[in-house]
Design a protein around this motif. Sequence first.
Motif, PDB file in Angstrom:
ATOM      1  N   HIS A   9     -11.873  -0.998   9.020  1.00 52.15           N
ATOM      2  CA  HIS A   9     -11.288  -0.348  10.199  1.00 52.15           C
ATOM      3  C   HIS A   9      -9.978  -1.019  10.598  1.00 52.15           C
ATOM      4  CE1 HIS A   9     -14.610   2.348  10.771  1.00 52.15           C
ATOM      5  NE2 HIS A   9     -15.465   1.345  10.739  1.00 52.15           N
ATOM      6  N   LYS A  10      -9.926  -2.325  10.459  1.00 53.00           N
ATOM      7  CA  LYS A  10      -8.709  -3.065  10.787  1.00 53.00           C
ATOM      8  C   LYS A  10      -7.568  -2.607   9.879  1.00 53.00           C
ATOM      9  CE  LYS A  10      -8.187  -7.647  11.951  1.00 53.00           C
ATOM     10  NZ  LYS A  10      -8.371  -9.089  11.734  1.00 53.00           N
ATOM     11  N   ARG A  11      -7.840  -2.520   8.591  1.00 50.27           N
ATOM     12  CA  ARG A  11      -6.816  -2.083   7.638  1.00 50.27           C
ATOM     13  C   ARG A  11      -6.387  -0.643   7.927  1.00 50.27           C
ATOM     14  NH1 ARG A  11      -7.128  -3.885   1.540  1.00 50.27           N
ATOM     15  NH2 ARG A  11      -6.860  -5.824   2.660  1.00 50.27           N
ATOM     16  N   GLN A  12      -7.313   0.208   8.305  1.00 55.15           N
ATOM     17  CA  GLN A  12      -6.976   1.591   8.646  1.00 55.15           C
ATOM     18  C   GLN A  12      -6.066   1.650   9.869  1.00 55.15           C
ATOM     19  OE1 GLN A  12     -10.912   3.251   9.048  1.00 55.15           O
ATOM     20  NE2 GLN A  12     -10.951   3.957   6.925  1.00 55.15           N
ATOM     21  N   ARG A  13      -6.332   0.811  10.852  1.00 56.42           N
ATOM     22  CA  ARG A  13      -5.483   0.785  12.054  1.00 56.42           C
ATOM     23  C   ARG A  13      -4.084   0.295  11.719  1.00 56.42           C
ATOM     24  NH1 ARG A  13      -9.143   3.403  12.712  1.00 56.42           N
ATOM     25  NH2 ARG A  13     -10.773   3.224  14.260  1.00 56.42           N
ATOM     26  N   TYR A  14      -3.986  -0.732  10.879  1.00 53.98           N
ATOM     27  CA  TYR A  14      -2.670  -1.214  10.457  1.00 53.98           C
ATOM     28  C   TYR A  14      -1.947  -0.148   9.634  1.00 53.98           C
ATOM     29  CZ  TYR A  14      -3.803  -5.973  11.975  1.00 53.98           C
ATOM     30  OH  TYR A  14      -4.123  -7.081  12.710  1.00 53.98           O
ATOM     31  N   SER A  15      -2.682   0.594   8.833  1.00 52.71           N
ATOM     32  CA  SER A  15      -2.091   1.659   8.034  1.00 52.71           C
ATOM     33  C   SER A  15      -1.515   2.756   8.924  1.00 52.71           C
ATOM     34  CB  SER A  15      -3.138   2.246   7.081  1.00 52.71           C
ATOM     35  OG  SER A  15      -2.577   3.267   6.294  1.00 52.71           O
ATOM     36  N   THR A  16      -2.252   3.102   9.981  1.00 55.34           N
ATOM     37  CA  THR A  16      -1.757   4.094  10.934  1.00 55.34           C
ATOM     38  C   THR A  16      -0.488   3.591  11.614  1.00 55.34           C
ATOM     39  OG1 THR A  16      -3.983   4.937  11.317  1.00 55.34           O
ATOM     40  CG2 THR A  16      -2.335   5.413  13.009  1.00 55.34           C
ATOM     41  N   ALA A  17      -0.500   2.336  12.019  1.00 55.19           N
ATOM     42  CA  ALA A  17       0.683   1.737  12.658  1.00 55.19           C
ATOM     43  C   ALA A  17       1.860   1.711  11.695  1.00 55.19           C
ATOM     44  CB  ALA A  17       0.357   0.337  13.149  1.00 55.19           C
ATOM     45  N   ALA A  49      12.638  -3.129  10.534  1.00 54.76           N
ATOM     46  CA  ALA A  49      12.312  -3.356   9.127  1.00 54.76           C
ATOM     47  C   ALA A  49      11.318  -4.513   8.982  1.00 54.76           C
ATOM     48  CB  ALA A  49      13.580  -3.638   8.330  1.00 54.76           C
ATOM     49  N   HIS A  50      11.464  -5.529   9.818  1.00 56.51           N
ATOM     50  CA  HIS A  50      10.538  -6.667   9.786  1.00 56.51           C
ATOM     51  C   HIS A  50       9.122  -6.231  10.178  1.00 56.51           C
ATOM     52  CE1 HIS A  50       9.165 -10.801  10.128  1.00 56.51           C
ATOM     53  NE2 HIS A  50       8.644 -10.474  11.304  1.00 56.51           N
ATOM     54  N   VAL A  51       9.023  -5.414  11.201  1.00 51.43           N
ATOM     55  CA  VAL A  51       7.710  -4.906  11.630  1.00 51.43           C
ATOM     56  C   VAL A  51       7.084  -4.080  10.510  1.00 51.43           C
ATOM     57  CG1 VAL A  51       6.553  -3.307  13.217  1.00 51.43           C
ATOM     58  CG2 VAL A  51       8.219  -4.971  14.097  1.00 51.43           C
ATOM     59  N   ILE A  52       7.870  -3.223   9.882  1.00 50.99           N
ATOM     60  CA  ILE A  52       7.359  -2.394   8.779  1.00 50.99           C
ATOM     61  C   ILE A  52       6.888  -3.268   7.623  1.00 50.99           C
ATOM     62  CG2 ILE A  52       8.067  -0.735   6.991  1.00 50.99           C
ATOM     63  CD1 ILE A  52       9.812   0.582   9.232  1.00 50.99           C
ATOM     64  N   ALA A  53       7.670  -4.278   7.270  1.00 50.18           N
ATOM     65  CA  ALA A  53       7.287  -5.169   6.171  1.00 50.18           C
ATOM     66  C   ALA A  53       6.010  -5.942   6.496  1.00 50.18           C
ATOM     67  CB  ALA A  53       8.432  -6.138   5.863  1.00 50.18           C
ATOM     68  N   THR A  54       5.883  -6.399   7.718  1.00 44.15           N
ATOM     69  CA  THR A  54       4.684  -7.129   8.132  1.00 44.15           C
ATOM     70  C   THR A  54       3.453  -6.238   8.050  1.00 44.15           C
ATOM     71  OG1 THR A  54       5.972  -8.560   9.591  1.00 44.15           O
ATOM     72  CG2 THR A  54       3.596  -8.404  10.019  1.00 44.15           C
ATOM     73  N   LEU A  55       3.575  -5.021   8.560  1.00 48.28           N
ATOM     74  CA  LEU A  55       2.448  -4.087   8.484  1.00 48.28           C
ATOM     75  C   LEU A  55       2.107  -3.744   7.037  1.00 48.28           C
ATOM     76  CD1 LEU A  55       3.376  -1.768  11.472  1.00 48.28           C
ATOM     77  CD2 LEU A  55       1.346  -3.226  11.312  1.00 48.28           C
ATOM     78  N   ALA A  56       3.121  -3.580   6.201  1.00 49.19           N
ATOM     79  CA  ALA A  56       2.870  -3.275   4.784  1.00 49.19           C
ATOM     80  C   ALA A  56       2.105  -4.410   4.115  1.00 49.19           C
ATOM     81  CB  ALA A  56       4.192  -3.016   4.064  1.00 49.19           C
ATOM     82  N   ARG A  57       2.457  -5.649   4.430  1.00 50.29           N
ATOM     83  CA  ARG A  57       1.722  -6.784   3.856  1.00 50.29           C
ATOM     84  C   ARG A  57       0.262  -6.775   4.316  1.00 50.29           C
ATOM     85  NH1 ARG A  57       6.632  -9.377   4.689  1.00 50.29           N
ATOM     86  NH2 ARG A  57       5.957 -10.208   6.695  1.00 50.29           N
ATOM     87  N   LEU A  58       0.027  -6.408   5.572  1.00 50.09           N
ATOM     88  CA  LEU A  58      -1.344  -6.361   6.081  1.00 50.09           C
ATOM     89  C   LEU A  58      -2.155  -5.237   5.433  1.00 50.09           C
ATOM     90  CD1 LEU A  58      -0.618  -7.015   9.846  1.00 50.09           C
ATOM     91  CD2 LEU A  58      -1.833  -8.549   8.282  1.00 50.09           C
ATOM     92  N   VAL A  59      -1.497  -4.119   5.181  1.00 52.48           N
ATOM     93  CA  VAL A  59      -2.195  -2.958   4.620  1.00 52.48           C
ATOM     94  C   VAL A  59      -2.432  -3.111   3.126  1.00 52.48           C
ATOM     95  CG1 VAL A  59      -1.985  -0.484   4.145  1.00 52.48           C
ATOM     96  CG2 VAL A  59      -1.376  -1.370   6.396  1.00 52.48           C
ATOM     97  N   TYR A  60      -1.427  -3.610   2.392  1.00 49.82           N
ATOM     98  CA  TYR A  60      -1.505  -3.620   0.935  1.00 49.82           C
ATOM     99  C   TYR A  60      -1.904  -4.945   0.317  1.00 49.82           C
ATOM    100  CZ  TYR A  60       0.727   0.860   1.573  1.00 49.82           C
ATOM    101  OH  TYR A  60       1.014   2.143   1.965  1.00 49.82           O
ATOM    102  N   ARG A  61      -2.280  -5.922   1.148  1.00 49.07           N
ATOM    103  CA  ARG A  61      -2.724  -7.191   0.578  1.00 49.07           C
ATOM    104  C   ARG A  61      -4.038  -6.980  -0.157  1.00 49.07           C
ATOM    105  NH1 ARG A  61      -5.392 -10.332   5.701  1.00 49.07           N
ATOM    106  NH2 ARG A  61      -6.606  -8.553   6.327  1.00 49.07           N
ATOM    107  N   ARG A  62      -4.282  -7.863  -1.095  1.00 48.93           N
ATOM    108  CA  ARG A  62      -5.536  -7.767  -1.848  1.00 48.93           C
ATOM    109  C   ARG A  62      -6.713  -8.108  -0.950  1.00 48.93           C
ATOM    110  NH1 ARG A  62      -5.621  -9.376  -7.848  1.00 48.93           N
ATOM    111  NH2 ARG A  62      -3.724  -8.374  -8.561  1.00 48.93           N
ATOM    112  N   ALA A  63      -7.770  -7.376  -1.109  1.00 50.52           N
ATOM    113  CA  ALA A  63      -8.992  -7.650  -0.348  1.00 50.52           C
ATOM    114  C   ALA A  63      -9.595  -8.948  -0.874  1.00 50.52           C
ATOM    115  CB  ALA A  63      -9.985  -6.501  -0.495  1.00 50.52           C
ATOM    116  N   SER A  64      -9.955  -9.843   0.035  1.00 56.07           N
ATOM    117  CA  SER A  64     -10.546 -11.125  -0.392  1.00 56.07           C
ATOM    118  C   SER A  64     -12.032 -11.109  -0.262  1.00 56.07           C
ATOM    119  CB  SER A  64     -10.031 -12.280   0.445  1.00 56.07           C
ATOM    120  OG  SER A  64      -8.797 -12.103   0.992  1.00 56.07           O
TER     121      SER A  64
END
Length: 64
Positions: A9-17, A49-64
Amino acid sequence: MGSEVNGLHKRQRYSTALGSAREVMACVQVAQAMRYIETVHPAVLDRMAHVIATLARLVYRRAS
């Protein structure tokens, strides 16, 4: 908002953002191209652009 939920759910919320942030950036670019607004200060665009990059890292990071 995203920090209040866990797991998928967290990743989905970041994806929406992320989608919303990208949409805002596109709207600003179109508004400039159509001359609805004047040039946006480069620092504002860099911050967006920084906000977009930060959100992209949160959304597309590898699941641990």
